[in-house]
Design a protein around this motif. Structure first.
Motif, mmCIF file in Angstrom:
data_model
loop_
_atom_site.group_PDB
_atom_site.id
_atom_site.type_symbol
_atom_site.label_atom_id
_atom_site.label_comp_id
_atom_site.label_asym_id
_atom_site.label_seq_id
_atom_site.Cartn_x
_atom_site.Cartn_y
_atom_site.Cartn_z
ATOM 1 N N GLN A 176 0.819 -1.208 0.000
ATOM 2 C CA GLN A 176 0.000 0.000 0.000
ATOM 3 C C GLN A 176 0.851 1.255 0.000
ATOM 4 O OE1 GLN A 176 -1.827 -1.290 3.701
ATOM 5 N NE2 GLN A 176 -0.932 0.482 4.787
ATOM 6 N N GLN A 177 0.258 2.334 -0.471
ATOM 7 C CA GLN A 177 0.939 3.623 -0.473
ATOM 8 C C GLN A 177 0.751 4.344 0.864
ATOM 9 O OE1 GLN A 177 -0.015 6.032 -3.867
ATOM 10 N NE2 GLN A 177 1.853 7.204 -3.636
ATOM 11 N N GLU A 178 -0.413 4.200 1.473
ATOM 12 C CA GLU A 178 -0.714 4.917 2.706
ATOM 13 C C GLU A 178 0.033 4.337 3.911
ATOM 14 O OE1 GLU A 178 -3.710 1.759 1.956
ATOM 15 O OE2 GLU A 178 -3.104 3.484 0.782
ATOM 16 N N ASP A 179 0.259 5.196 4.904
ATOM 17 C CA ASP A 179 0.931 4.785 6.134
ATOM 18 C C ASP A 179 0.062 3.775 6.880
ATOM 19 O OD1 ASP A 179 2.858 4.668 8.111
ATOM 20 O OD2 ASP A 179 2.353 6.608 9.002
ATOM 21 N N GLU B 11 12.032 6.915 -2.560
ATOM 22 C CA GLU B 11 10.916 6.554 -3.428
ATOM 23 C C GLU B 11 10.987 5.059 -3.674
ATOM 24 O OE1 GLU B 11 10.833 8.994 -6.929
ATOM 25 O OE2 GLU B 11 10.559 10.819 -5.744
ATOM 26 N N GLU C 123 9.243 1.822 -5.645
ATOM 27 C CA GLU C 123 8.380 1.360 -6.718
ATOM 28 C C GLU C 123 8.219 -0.146 -6.571
ATOM 29 O OE1 GLU C 123 10.102 2.536 -10.446
ATOM 30 O OE2 GLU C 123 10.342 4.616 -9.796
ATOM 31 N N HIS C 124 7.165 -0.683 -7.136
ATOM 32 C CA HIS C 124 6.964 -2.126 -7.087
ATOM 33 C C HIS C 124 6.241 -2.592 -8.335
ATOM 34 C CE1 HIS C 124 2.589 -2.614 -6.021
ATOM 35 N NE2 HIS C 124 2.737 -1.320 -5.904
ATOM 36 N N ARG D 1 5.070 -0.636 2.139
ATOM 37 C CA ARG D 1 4.619 0.574 1.466
ATOM 38 C C ARG D 1 5.419 0.838 0.200
ATOM 39 N NH1 ARG D 1 4.607 5.464 5.274
ATOM 40 N NH2 ARG D 1 3.503 6.374 3.499
ATOM 41 N N TYR D 2 4.833 1.673 -0.647
ATOM 42 C CA TYR D 2 5.524 2.181 -1.831
ATOM 43 C C TYR D 2 5.176 3.654 -1.963
ATOM 44 C CZ TYR D 2 0.996 1.737 -4.180
ATOM 45 O OH TYR D 2 -0.310 1.852 -4.515
ATOM 46 N N GLY D 3 5.893 4.350 -2.837
ATOM 47 C CA GLY D 3 5.661 5.773 -3.045
ATOM 48 C C GLY D 3 6.777 6.611 -2.444
ATOM 49 N N HIS D 4 6.483 7.880 -2.238
ATOM 50 C CA HIS D 4 7.445 8.847 -1.709
ATOM 51 C C HIS D 4 7.388 8.837 -0.180
ATOM 52 C CE1 HIS D 4 9.967 12.442 -2.114
ATOM 53 N NE2 HIS D 4 9.342 12.869 -1.026
#
Length: 161
Positions: free
Chosen positions: A6-9, A48, A50-51, A81-84
């Motif tokens: 997921q991107q969110e914390d 950052e 990525e997946h 997690r993924y993203g910034h």
């Protein structure tokens, strides 16, 4: 066995509280990985990640199933997690439930060591000098069950004569 990418914390305590624990569980071991503010003597401003969607989840499920086969565990949870992400942001959570602590500790170490080198994630560090792709260290690559240490962050200093 639950796997989330997921991107969110995430809130580790809320994740633990919401997990459907087997009545036979005698304990759990949890590892939370966070973004460091340094790497290889460079300051990290952000990371950052990525997946490969679909493939990443399947690989984490495969690793979780392998842990269940090799260790006497009742269940596991893996969140990545993924993203910034900024320094001190959560990246990964691995939690394992078992009847006895040794199996939980061993399986948790196995899961984090193997997912670091096997799951299709790509990480870029953003530093004051620019952006660089992260490569794993030889100790991470071998998945040492005895563990290994990364070089600690050393502050640059000088002396006056």
């Amino acid at each position: 066995m639950i796997v989330k990418v997921q991107q969110e914390d995430f809130d580790p305590m809320a994740e633990m509280a919401a997990f459907p624990v087997d009545a036979g569980a005698g304990g759990s071991v949890t590892f939370i990985g966070m973004v460091r503010d340094y790497s290889e003597a460079a300051d990290i401003l952000a990371m950052e990640i990525e997946h490969y969607p679909g493939m990443t989840e399947r690989e984490l499920e495969r690793i979780s199933a392998e842990a269940a086969r090799h260790y006497d565990i009742l269940d596991s949870l893996v969140i990545h997690r993924y993203g910034h992400l900024a320094p001190q942001d959560n990246i990964v959570m691995v939690a394992v439930w078992s009847r006895h602590r040794a199996a939980a500790f061993d399986a948790c170490r196995f899961l984090i060591d193997v997912l670091k080198t096997s799951a299709p994630f790509w990480k870029k560090e953003i530093t004051p000098e620019g952006v660089r792709w992260v490569t794993d260290c030889p100790g991470c690559r071998t998945g040492s069950r005895e563990g290994h240490a990364h070089a600690p962050h050393v502050a640059h200093s000088h002396t006056h004569s």
